[in-house]
Design a protein around this motif. Sequence first.
Motif, PDB file in Angstrom:
ATOM      1  N   MET A   1       6.109   1.074  29.714  1.00 41.20           N
ATOM      2  CA  MET A   1       5.305  -0.079  29.376  1.00 41.20           C
ATOM      3  C   MET A   1       5.619  -0.607  27.986  1.00 41.20           C
ATOM      4  N   SER A   2       6.261   0.209  27.169  1.00 41.34           N
ATOM      5  CA  SER A   2       6.565  -0.234  25.816  1.00 41.34           C
ATOM      6  C   SER A   2       7.589  -1.360  25.798  1.00 41.34           C
ATOM      7  N   LEU A   3       8.130  -1.707  26.963  1.00 38.38           N
ATOM      8  CA  LEU A   3       9.073  -2.822  27.040  1.00 38.38           C
ATOM      9  C   LEU A   3       8.404  -4.151  26.666  1.00 38.38           C
ATOM     10  N   PHE A   4       7.089  -4.248  26.867  1.00 35.69           N
ATOM     11  CA  PHE A   4       6.372  -5.491  26.613  1.00 35.69           C
ATOM     12  C   PHE A   4       5.834  -5.596  25.190  1.00 35.69           C
ATOM     13  N   LEU A   5       6.007  -4.552  24.402  1.00 37.11           N
ATOM     14  CA  LEU A   5       5.503  -4.533  23.025  1.00 37.11           C
ATOM     15  C   LEU A   5       6.669  -4.682  22.052  1.00 37.11           C
ATOM     16  N   HIS A   6       6.397  -5.272  20.911  1.00 28.91           N
ATOM     17  CA  HIS A   6       7.424  -5.450  19.890  1.00 28.91           C
ATOM     18  C   HIS A   6       7.716  -4.108  19.233  1.00 28.91           C
ATOM     19  N   LYS A   7       9.014  -3.802  19.106  1.00 29.62           N
ATOM     20  CA  LYS A   7       9.427  -2.562  18.450  1.00 29.62           C
ATOM     21  C   LYS A   7       9.882  -2.867  17.035  1.00 29.62           C
ATOM     22  N   LEU A   8       9.441  -2.036  16.100  1.00 27.56           N
ATOM     23  CA  LEU A   8       9.894  -2.131  14.717  1.00 27.56           C
ATOM     24  C   LEU A   8      10.800  -0.930  14.488  1.00 27.56           C
ATOM     25  N   THR A   9      12.026  -1.200  14.021  1.00 28.84           N
ATOM     26  CA  THR A   9      13.018  -0.130  13.980  1.00 28.84           C
ATOM     27  C   THR A   9      13.387   0.342  12.578  1.00 28.84           C
ATOM     28  N   CYS A  10      12.860  -0.307  11.534  1.00 32.01           N
ATOM     29  CA  CYS A  10      13.196   0.149  10.182  1.00 32.01           C
ATOM     30  C   CYS A  10      12.064  -0.196   9.221  1.00 32.01           C
ATOM     31  N   LYS A  11      12.125   0.391   8.034  1.00 32.83           N
ATOM     32  CA  LYS A  11      11.090   0.183   7.025  1.00 32.83           C
ATOM     33  C   LYS A  11      10.940  -1.296   6.668  1.00 32.83           C
ATOM     34  N   LYS A  12      12.057  -2.004   6.570  1.00 30.28           N
ATOM     35  CA  LYS A  12      12.013  -3.426   6.214  1.00 30.28           C
ATOM     36  C   LYS A  12      11.204  -4.228   7.233  1.00 30.28           C
ATOM     37  N   ASP A  13      11.433  -3.961   8.523  1.00 30.97           N
ATOM     38  CA  ASP A  13      10.688  -4.656   9.580  1.00 30.97           C
ATOM     39  C   ASP A  13       9.190  -4.363   9.492  1.00 30.97           C
ATOM     40  N   ILE A  14       8.855  -3.105   9.252  1.00 29.83           N
ATOM     41  CA  ILE A  14       7.454  -2.712   9.161  1.00 29.83           C
ATOM     42  C   ILE A  14       6.797  -3.395   7.963  1.00 29.83           C
ATOM     43  N   ASP A  15       7.488  -3.378   6.816  1.00 27.75           N
ATOM     44  CA  ASP A  15       6.958  -4.031   5.614  1.00 27.75           C
ATOM     45  C   ASP A  15       6.705  -5.518   5.852  1.00 27.75           C
TER      46      ASP A  15
END
Length: 149
Positions: A1-15
């Motif tokens: 189900m995580s296919l429908f959620l946005h994935k953040l893959t690095c610290k920069k994206d999370i920030d």
Amino acid sequence: MSLFLHKLTCKKDIDEVIKGVAEKVVVLRFGRDDDSVCLQLDEILSKTAHDLSNMASIYIVDVDKAPIYTRYFDISYIPSTVFFFNGQHMKVDYGSPDHTKFVGSFKTKQDFMDLIEVIYRGAMRGKMIVQSPIDPQNIPKYDLLYHGI
């Protein structure tokens, strides 16, 4: 189900998400894509994402790809869910010693939706900590682990 959620893959994206999303609750689910409890939580998150789109933006973060945040939030158990509002870390009193994150999966979609609504309303009033609306029987119990103390 995580296919429908946005994935953040690095610290920069999370920030960028934490600082860039305004007037909404940012939900960060820390876990792994192959963990059964994470998949259970992802199903709840994806089913509620549309209904909560006015109040919340939901993202998933792989604990192995964001070790800085994993250590910062002391993610010892997965899944762990952390909340922000306008760049501020929102804390929730679940009746447990740790107010910084929700550990485990929500029992029902309604539990998650009620929690987001309480966090959103509290944040709009300037509160940085809110009382959990979830029935204490539906909150997973765990022992805190302190590494390196």
